[in-house]
Write a protein that holds these residues in place. Structure first.
Motif, PDB file in Angstrom:
ATOM      1  N   CYS A 171     -15.071 -10.117  21.906  1.00 52.91           N
ATOM      2  CA  CYS A 171     -14.159  -8.790  21.579  1.00 52.91           C
ATOM      3  C   CYS A 171     -14.122  -7.911  22.235  1.00 52.91           C
ATOM      4  N   CYS A 226     -19.144 -12.579  14.217  1.00 49.92           N
ATOM      5  CA  CYS A 226     -18.825 -11.586  14.312  1.00 49.92           C
ATOM      6  C   CYS A 226     -19.045 -10.686  13.819  1.00 49.92           C
ATOM      7  N   CYS A 260     -24.897 -14.245  20.012  1.00 50.61           N
ATOM      8  CA  CYS A 260     -23.498 -15.179  19.718  1.00 50.61           C
ATOM      9  C   CYS A 260     -23.203 -16.954  20.464  1.00 50.61           C
TER      10      CYS A 260
END
Length: 75
Positions: free
Chosen positions: A32, A48, A17
């Motif tokens: 998250c 994601c 990410c």
């Protein structure tokens, strides 16, 4: 499913990410697990849904940097 804020998950997040097209900031990752960012983030795409951490924990949705993770908040 709850996502642990662990060194292993942070490492995966940083590798995967860290190239997010929407969140271009530095420092805070693993949204998250830790929740959303404060401030404005322009939606320019989201990785994601394909993240190994999200897949492992069977998370739904995306843009956790903006919205947080409902699954984590419910656990």
């Amino acid at each position: 499913m709850f996502v642990e804020n662990s060194p292993e998950n942070k490492s995966i997040c940083k590798q995967y990410c860290g190239t997010c097209p929407s969140y271009v900031g530095e420092g805070k990752l693993l949204f998250c697990s830790r929740g959303n960012m404060t401030g404005t983030i322009e939606k320019n795409g989201c990785k994601c849904g394909m993240c190994p951490v999200a897949i492992k924990h069977k998370l739904d949705g995306g843009y956790y940097c903006i919205h947080g993770n409902l699954d984590t908040l419910l656990d």
